[in-house]
Scaffold this motif. Structure first.
Motif, PDB file in Angstrom:
ATOM      1  N   MET A 227      33.795  28.258  47.953  1.00 43.29           N
ATOM      2  CA  MET A 227      35.009  28.985  47.625  1.00 43.29           C
ATOM      3  C   MET A 227      34.602  30.116  46.705  1.00 43.29           C
ATOM      4  SD  MET A 227      37.611  25.801  46.882  1.00 43.29           S
ATOM      5  CE  MET A 227      36.300  24.719  46.359  1.00 43.29           C
ATOM      6  N   PHE A 228      35.366  31.208  46.721  1.00 44.21           N
ATOM      7  CA  PHE A 228      35.011  32.302  45.832  1.00 44.21           C
ATOM      8  C   PHE A 228      36.224  32.776  45.045  1.00 44.21           C
ATOM      9  CE2 PHE A 228      36.607  34.708  49.428  1.00 44.21           C
ATOM     10  CZ  PHE A 228      37.158  35.860  48.870  1.00 44.21           C
ATOM     11  N   SER A 229      35.916  33.320  43.889  1.00 47.19           N
ATOM     12  CA  SER A 229      36.903  33.933  43.012  1.00 47.19           C
ATOM     13  C   SER A 229      36.347  35.276  42.567  1.00 47.19           C
ATOM     14  CB  SER A 229      37.178  33.020  41.817  1.00 47.19           C
ATOM     15  OG  SER A 229      38.102  33.590  40.909  1.00 47.19           O
ATOM     16  N   VAL A 230      37.199  36.111  42.025  1.00 42.49           N
ATOM     17  CA  VAL A 230      36.774  37.456  41.610  1.00 42.49           C
ATOM     18  C   VAL A 230      37.315  37.757  40.227  1.00 42.49           C
ATOM     19  CG1 VAL A 230      37.128  39.923  42.041  1.00 42.49           C
ATOM     20  CG2 VAL A 230      36.467  38.416  43.915  1.00 42.49           C
ATOM     21  N   LEU A 231      36.435  38.286  39.382  1.00 43.08           N
ATOM     22  CA  LEU A 231      36.861  38.913  38.134  1.00 43.08           C
ATOM     23  C   LEU A 231      36.320  40.327  38.125  1.00 43.08           C
ATOM     24  CD1 LEU A 231      34.722  39.381  35.487  1.00 43.08           C
ATOM     25  CD2 LEU A 231      34.477  36.937  35.832  1.00 43.08           C
ATOM     26  N   ALA A 232      37.122  41.231  37.617  1.00 41.21           N
ATOM     27  CA  ALA A 232      36.717  42.625  37.492  1.00 41.21           C
ATOM     28  C   ALA A 232      37.157  43.138  36.133  1.00 41.21           C
ATOM     29  CB  ALA A 232      37.330  43.477  38.605  1.00 41.21           C
ATOM     30  N   ALA A 233      36.261  43.850  35.484  1.00 41.55           N
ATOM     31  CA  ALA A 233      36.523  44.296  34.120  1.00 41.55           C
ATOM     32  C   ALA A 233      37.502  45.459  34.096  1.00 41.55           C
ATOM     33  CB  ALA A 233      35.212  44.698  33.445  1.00 41.55           C
ATOM     34  N   GLY A 234      38.298  45.490  33.044  1.00 39.79           N
ATOM     35  CA  GLY A 234      39.152  46.640  32.767  1.00 39.79           C
ATOM     36  C   GLY A 234      40.186  46.901  33.841  1.00 39.79           C
ATOM     37  N   ARG A 235      40.367  48.170  34.158  1.00 44.21           N
ATOM     38  CA  ARG A 235      41.443  48.586  35.052  1.00 44.21           C
ATOM     39  C   ARG A 235      41.282  48.066  36.475  1.00 44.21           C
ATOM     40  NH1 ARG A 235      39.732  53.124  38.053  1.00 44.21           N
ATOM     41  NH2 ARG A 235      37.750  54.018  37.329  1.00 44.21           N
ATOM     42  N   HIS A 236      40.125  47.568  36.810  1.00 46.07           N
ATOM     43  CA  HIS A 236      39.891  47.048  38.155  1.00 46.07           C
ATOM     44  C   HIS A 236      40.353  45.604  38.317  1.00 46.07           C
ATOM     45  CE1 HIS A 236      37.512  50.620  39.021  1.00 46.07           C
ATOM     46  NE2 HIS A 236      36.829  50.406  37.912  1.00 46.07           N
ATOM     47  N   GLN A 237      40.807  44.987  37.225  1.00 45.72           N
ATOM     48  CA  GLN A 237      41.112  43.556  37.249  1.00 45.72           C
ATOM     49  C   GLN A 237      42.088  43.182  38.356  1.00 45.72           C
ATOM     50  OE1 GLN A 237      43.661  41.693  34.087  1.00 45.72           O
ATOM     51  NE2 GLN A 237      41.801  40.537  33.630  1.00 45.72           N
ATOM     52  N   ARG A 246      43.693  38.431  49.260  1.00 44.04           N
ATOM     53  CA  ARG A 246      43.945  38.764  50.668  1.00 44.04           C
ATOM     54  C   ARG A 246      42.838  38.248  51.568  1.00 44.04           C
ATOM     55  NH1 ARG A 246      46.262  43.559  48.295  1.00 44.04           N
ATOM     56  NH2 ARG A 246      44.219  44.574  48.263  1.00 44.04           N
ATOM     57  N   MET A 247      41.640  38.081  51.013  1.00 48.45           N
ATOM     58  CA  MET A 247      40.494  37.578  51.781  1.00 48.45           C
ATOM     59  C   MET A 247      40.393  36.059  51.748  1.00 48.45           C
ATOM     60  SD  MET A 247      37.572  40.295  50.564  1.00 48.45           S
ATOM     61  CE  MET A 247      36.351  39.690  51.734  1.00 48.45           C
ATOM     62  N   GLY A 248      41.348  35.393  51.097  1.00 51.36           N
ATOM     63  CA  GLY A 248      41.317  33.946  51.009  1.00 51.36           C
ATOM     64  C   GLY A 248      40.615  33.416  49.777  1.00 51.36           C
ATOM     65  N   GLY A 249      40.378  34.305  48.796  1.00 50.68           N
ATOM     66  CA  GLY A 249      39.702  33.891  47.581  1.00 50.68           C
ATOM     67  C   GLY A 249      40.653  33.572  46.453  1.00 50.68           C
ATOM     68  N   HIS A 250      40.064  33.262  45.323  1.00 46.93           N
ATOM     69  CA  HIS A 250      40.791  32.921  44.110  1.00 46.93           C
ATOM     70  C   HIS A 250      40.612  34.048  43.089  1.00 46.93           C
ATOM     71  CE1 HIS A 250      41.329  28.948  45.876  1.00 46.93           C
ATOM     72  NE2 HIS A 250      40.055  29.035  46.233  1.00 46.93           N
ATOM     73  N   VAL A 251      41.292  33.942  41.944  1.00 49.20           N
ATOM     74  CA  VAL A 251      41.346  35.092  41.042  1.00 49.20           C
ATOM     75  C   VAL A 251      41.102  34.663  39.601  1.00 49.20           C
ATOM     76  CG1 VAL A 251      42.998  36.242  42.576  1.00 49.20           C
ATOM     77  CG2 VAL A 251      43.838  34.971  40.579  1.00 49.20           C
ATOM     78  N   ARG A 252      40.626  35.631  38.808  1.00 50.74           N
ATOM     79  CA  ARG A 252      40.486  35.413  37.370  1.00 50.74           C
ATOM     80  C   ARG A 252      41.062  36.608  36.628  1.00 50.74           C
ATOM     81  NH1 ARG A 252      34.920  34.213  33.844  1.00 50.74           N
ATOM     82  NH2 ARG A 252      35.241  36.000  32.459  1.00 50.74           N
ATOM     83  N   VAL A 253      41.837  36.316  35.598  1.00 48.00           N
ATOM     84  CA  VAL A 253      42.358  37.322  34.682  1.00 48.00           C
ATOM     85  C   VAL A 253      42.083  36.827  33.266  1.00 48.00           C
ATOM     86  CG1 VAL A 253      44.132  38.158  36.281  1.00 48.00           C
ATOM     87  CG2 VAL A 253      44.669  36.283  34.697  1.00 48.00           C
ATOM     88  N   GLY A 254      42.532  37.596  32.278  1.00 46.83           N
ATOM     89  CA  GLY A 254      42.368  37.173  30.895  1.00 46.83           C
ATOM     90  C   GLY A 254      41.821  38.276  30.017  1.00 46.83           C
ATOM     91  N   LEU A 255      42.031  38.124  28.720  1.00 41.45           N
ATOM     92  CA  LEU A 255      41.642  39.153  27.766  1.00 41.45           C
ATOM     93  C   LEU A 255      40.137  39.253  27.587  1.00 41.45           C
ATOM     94  CD1 LEU A 255      44.424  38.801  25.020  1.00 41.45           C
ATOM     95  CD2 LEU A 255      44.381  40.248  27.052  1.00 41.45           C
ATOM     96  N   GLU A 256      39.370  38.258  28.048  1.00 40.25           N
ATOM     97  CA  GLU A 256      37.916  38.426  28.071  1.00 40.25           C
ATOM     98  C   GLU A 256      37.516  39.597  28.947  1.00 40.25           C
ATOM     99  OE1 GLU A 256      33.796  36.216  29.539  1.00 40.25           O
ATOM    100  OE2 GLU A 256      35.544  34.980  29.058  1.00 40.25           O
TER     101      GLU A 256
END
Length: 309
Positions: A227-237, A246-256
């Protein structure tokens, strides 16, 4: 209806207290924001500790112990402790809290890399603590070290000996091949939870085409066992998170990962970011995974097998 795991990375070791008054670094604030993020829909809480005197990244198990029991008492979210800590820490320091508390999950960076934060020091600001600006500026000569020997040791000590599962943090394409190497050595068992990391200078830029390629490559390397998830820094989050979903993955957000909730607007809390992404996912027809669903999906040992409470 897709079931999507939301990870919330509460504080990290990159942003400093002067960058946002809402970044939690005192233990009571880390605990309160973690519980609130879980109540907003966060399935997994990815946790670092800070020194309560000045907010600098800390590997001290006592600093983790000042908030972990409160989080475990306040919510059922999966607790995921970093083994990355900060690039300025030794491997032994980075592992101290995870070895002590035996969490259900740990993060594991899948390689050595440049970890450059120095552009963040260029924005004029009033520095609250004396360590912040030198720490950021010094990262023009900073390497995060995770050699194959380091990775094997973490897999042995945290995985085989303590039953933790891993969030395999992949900052580059080669990190996927490193994960395959450890699968072939028998040190990692499916399902593999891969966290693609975008936007750190020294790793991959936040490009949707790169994510497309990574997912295709992971399918080639691991078949249906990941399974995959994605985190992206800053404005790309948010854009990269939605592309992942949309690709069937999971997500990460947060102030880190991102201090903002919109362009030019600081997020008031981690829960605000979780609420935002959860609403977007629901609008897309996704169901937000509960902690118990995530435990089943990821094959976790259960909160009662940790030493947190």
């Amino acid at each position: 209806m897709p079931t999507t795991i939301i990870t919330c990375a509460i504080t990290g070791s990159i942003h400093t207290p002067s960058m946002s008054p809402h970044l939690p670094w005192r233990p009571e604030d880390i605990a309160a924001q973690s519980v609130a993020a879980a109540q907003a829909g966060a399935t997994i809480l990815h946790l670092h500790a800070r020194d309560p005197k000045d907010g600098r990244p800390s590997a001290n198990p006592d600093h983790f112990g000042a908030f972990l029991p409160q989080i475990a008492a306040g919510c059922d979210a999966v607790i995921n402790l970093s083994t990355g800590g900060s690039a300025v820490m030794s491997l032994d320091d980075r592992l101290r809290a995870a070895l002590t508390f035996r969490p259900e999950m740990c993060s594991l960076n899948m390689g050595t890399m440049n970890f450059a934060l120095y552009p963040m020091a260029e924005k004029p600001r009033d520095w609250r603590f004396g360590w912040e600006e030198p720490f950021l500026r010094g990262t023009d000569d900073l390497v995060f070290k995770n050699t194959p020997r380091d990775i094997a040791g973490i897999l042995q000590r945290m995985g085989q000996e303590r039953g933790a599962r891993f969030e395999f943090e992949c900052y580059d394409i080669g990190h996927l091949y490193m994960l395959r190497h450890f699968v072939d050595r028998g040190l990692v068992q499916p399902p593999y939870f891969i966290q693609f990391v975008f936007g750190v200078l020294g790793g991959m830029g936040a490009d949707p085409d790169t994510l497309d390629h990574l997912v295709a490559l992971a399918r080639k390397l691991f078949g249906a066992d990941f399974m995959f998830s994605v985190l992206a820094a800053g404005r790309h989050q948010v854009p990269m998170a939605l592309h992942a979903a949309r690709m069937g993955g999971h997500v990460r957000v947060g102030l880190e990962d991102n201090l903002m909730i919109a362009k030019g607007q600081l997020a008031q809390s981690n829960a605000e970011q979780v609420t935002q992404i959860a609403g977007m996912l629901k609008d897309m027809g996704h169901k937000i995974a509960t902690p118990q669903e995530a435990r089943a999906m990821l094959g976790l040992k259960g909160a009662d097998e940790t030493a947190i409470a």
